[in-house]
Design a protein around this motif. Structure first.
Motif, PDB file in Angstrom:
ATOM      1  N   GLY A  94       0.770  -1.235   0.000  1.00  0.00           N
ATOM      2  CA  GLY A  94       0.000   0.000   0.000  1.00  0.00           C
ATOM      3  C   GLY A  94       0.799   1.281   0.000  1.00  0.00           C
ATOM      4  O   GLY A  94       0.243   2.343   0.253  1.00  0.00           O
ATOM      5  N   CYS A  95       2.110   1.241  -0.292  1.00  0.00           N
ATOM      6  CA  CYS A  95       2.881   2.479  -0.318  1.00  0.00           C
ATOM      7  C   CYS A  95       3.650   2.567  -1.636  1.00  0.00           C
ATOM      8  O   CYS A  95       3.947   1.560  -2.271  1.00  0.00           O
ATOM      9  CB  CYS A  95       3.827   2.572   0.868  1.00  0.00           C
ATOM     10  SG  CYS A  95       5.251   1.490   0.732  1.00  0.00           S
ATOM     11  N   ASP A  96       3.961   3.777  -2.024  1.00  0.00           N
ATOM     12  CA  ASP A  96       4.683   4.017  -3.264  1.00  0.00           C
ATOM     13  C   ASP A  96       6.071   4.556  -2.963  1.00  0.00           C
ATOM     14  O   ASP A  96       6.233   5.489  -2.177  1.00  0.00           O
ATOM     15  CB  ASP A  96       3.934   5.028  -4.135  1.00  0.00           C
ATOM     16  CG  ASP A  96       2.590   4.509  -4.590  1.00  0.00           C
ATOM     17  OD1 ASP A  96       2.467   3.275  -4.751  1.00  0.00           O
ATOM     18  OD2 ASP A  96       1.665   5.318  -4.775  1.00  0.00           O
ATOM     19  N   LYS A 100      14.308   6.152  -9.600  1.00  0.00           N
ATOM     20  CA  LYS A 100      14.606   5.625 -10.930  1.00  0.00           C
ATOM     21  C   LYS A 100      15.840   4.745 -10.952  1.00  0.00           C
ATOM     22  O   LYS A 100      16.006   3.912 -11.842  1.00  0.00           O
ATOM     23  CB  LYS A 100      14.760   6.786 -11.922  1.00  0.00           C
ATOM     24  CG  LYS A 100      13.459   7.534 -12.184  1.00  0.00           C
ATOM     25  CD  LYS A 100      13.645   8.657 -13.192  1.00  0.00           C
ATOM     26  CE  LYS A 100      12.318   9.374 -13.442  1.00  0.00           C
ATOM     27  NZ  LYS A 100      12.465  10.484 -14.422  1.00  0.00           N
ATOM     28  N   THR A 101      16.731   4.921  -9.987  1.00  0.00           N
ATOM     29  CA  THR A 101      17.949   4.112  -9.938  1.00  0.00           C
ATOM     30  C   THR A 101      17.941   3.168  -8.735  1.00  0.00           C
ATOM     31  O   THR A 101      18.987   2.824  -8.186  1.00  0.00           O
ATOM     32  CB  THR A 101      19.203   5.009  -9.886  1.00  0.00           C
ATOM     33  OG1 THR A 101      19.136   5.842  -8.715  1.00  0.00           O
ATOM     34  CG2 THR A 101      19.313   5.875 -11.121  1.00  0.00           C
ATOM     35  N   GLY A 102      16.761   2.753  -8.310  1.00  0.00           N
ATOM     36  CA  GLY A 102      16.653   1.884  -7.144  1.00  0.00           C
ATOM     37  C   GLY A 102      16.602   0.405  -7.502  1.00  0.00           C
ATOM     38  O   GLY A 102      15.840  -0.010  -8.375  1.00  0.00           O
ATOM     39  N   ILE A 130       8.874  -0.050  -5.827  1.00  0.00           N
ATOM     40  CA  ILE A 130       9.576   1.098  -6.416  1.00  0.00           C
ATOM     41  C   ILE A 130       8.947   1.325  -7.782  1.00  0.00           C
ATOM     42  O   ILE A 130       9.224   0.617  -8.738  1.00  0.00           O
ATOM     43  CB  ILE A 130      11.085   0.845  -6.528  1.00  0.00           C
ATOM     44  CG1 ILE A 130      11.666   0.391  -5.187  1.00  0.00           C
ATOM     45  CG2 ILE A 130      11.796   2.119  -6.990  1.00  0.00           C
ATOM     46  CD1 ILE A 130      13.147   0.057  -5.238  1.00  0.00           C
ATOM     47  N   ARG A 131       8.100   2.319  -7.887  1.00  0.00           N
ATOM     48  CA  ARG A 131       7.217   2.472  -9.034  1.00  0.00           C
ATOM     49  C   ARG A 131       7.928   2.816 -10.344  1.00  0.00           C
ATOM     50  O   ARG A 131       7.520   2.359 -11.403  1.00  0.00           O
ATOM     51  CB  ARG A 131       6.156   3.552  -8.738  1.00  0.00           C
ATOM     52  CG  ARG A 131       5.268   3.253  -7.539  1.00  0.00           C
ATOM     53  CD  ARG A 131       4.543   1.950  -7.697  1.00  0.00           C
ATOM     54  NE  ARG A 131       3.526   1.766  -6.671  1.00  0.00           N
ATOM     55  CZ  ARG A 131       2.829   0.650  -6.514  1.00  0.00           C
ATOM     56  NH1 ARG A 131       3.058  -0.381  -7.287  1.00  0.00           N
ATOM     57  NH2 ARG A 131       1.924   0.552  -5.551  1.00  0.00           N
ATOM     58  N   ASP A 132       8.975   3.633 -10.274  1.00  0.00           N
ATOM     59  CA  ASP A 132       9.554   4.171 -11.508  1.00  0.00           C
ATOM     60  C   ASP A 132      10.973   3.685 -11.783  1.00  0.00           C
ATOM     61  O   ASP A 132      11.663   4.241 -12.630  1.00  0.00           O
ATOM     62  CB  ASP A 132       9.542   5.703 -11.464  1.00  0.00           C
ATOM     63  CG  ASP A 132      10.350   6.252 -10.280  1.00  0.00           C
ATOM     64  OD1 ASP A 132      10.640   5.472  -9.355  1.00  0.00           O
ATOM     65  OD2 ASP A 132      10.666   7.451 -10.294  1.00  0.00           O
TER      66      ASP A 132
END
Length: 213
Positions: A94-96, A100-102, A130-132
């Motif tokens: 449930g969290c975002d 980008k480099t994760g 990690i969304r992106d």
């Protein structure tokens, strides 16, 4: 997967290398113990500016957790990422997280006897947290079984059946809810088919089979 004799030593080495070599990506560790995080911080000699820690801040947990991580600040999942990032179960669903480099690492510490199940049982919740990120693969660092070395089949079955019961109760609440609010609800729970919003018992059967194998 990465089978390690000591997940603590492996994670510590990764952290030391990340700082010493100034690698081009950030490390995001999902673990099942705040105590484990504290040990890594100590062994790797990390400083607060190098680490982001996300764990429970509710009630008495806040003071206990602060003590375990030697007074390091406790952050929120949406906070700015650091070179090294740690998350406990408070951030598994449930969290975002945006980085980008994760890179994602799931750590199953067999020595965490206070937890009946390790974080490997919640891989579906962690995947995509990690969304992106440009790195889609997940590295699982573990010792022994991916379900935890001290967990019996009966214990694992009881735990997953408890989760099924929770999912069933959640679905009853969802069905009886207001129609205009349903599109806003994101169900991030094991054993629920997100497309049909129904209980998926096949996932439970698959977990039982995988555990026995």
């Amino acid at each position: 997967m990465w089978k390690a004799t000591s997940p603590l030593a492996t994670v510590t080495a990764l952290c030391r290398n990340a700082i010493a070599q100034q690698i081009g990506f950030n490390l995001h560790f999902f673990v099942n113990s705040v105590t484990f995080i504290g040990k890594v911080i100590c062994h790797a000699k990390l400083t607060p500016d190098q680490v982001k820690i996300v764990c429970s801040q509710s009630g008495e947990s806040y003071d206990r957790n602060k003590e375990k991580i030697d007074g390091f600040p406790i952050n929120t999942p949406s906070g700015e990422p650091c070179k090294i990032n740690f998350y406990t179960s408070t951030a598994f669903e449930g969290c975002d997280i945006f980085d980008k480099t994760g890179r994602t690492y799931i750590v199953s510490d067999g020595t965490a006897t206070h937890s009946m199940l390790d974080v490997a049982t919640t891989i579906r919740q962690i995947a995509g947290r990690i969304r992106d990120t440009r790195y889609k693969e997940i590295t699982h660092i573990f010792s022994e079984s991916r379900y935890g070395r001290d967990v019996s089949y009966a214990q694992f079955k009881a735990s997953t059946e408890k989760e099924i019961d929770k999912a069933e109760r959640w679905l009853k609440w969802y069905v009886s809810g207001d129609e205009d609010l349903k599109p806003l609800i994101h169900a991030d729970m094991n054993y629920i088919n997100k497309k049909t919003m129904t209980l998926d018992r096949n996932r439970l059967k698959l977990d039982m089979l995988n555990f026995r194998n």
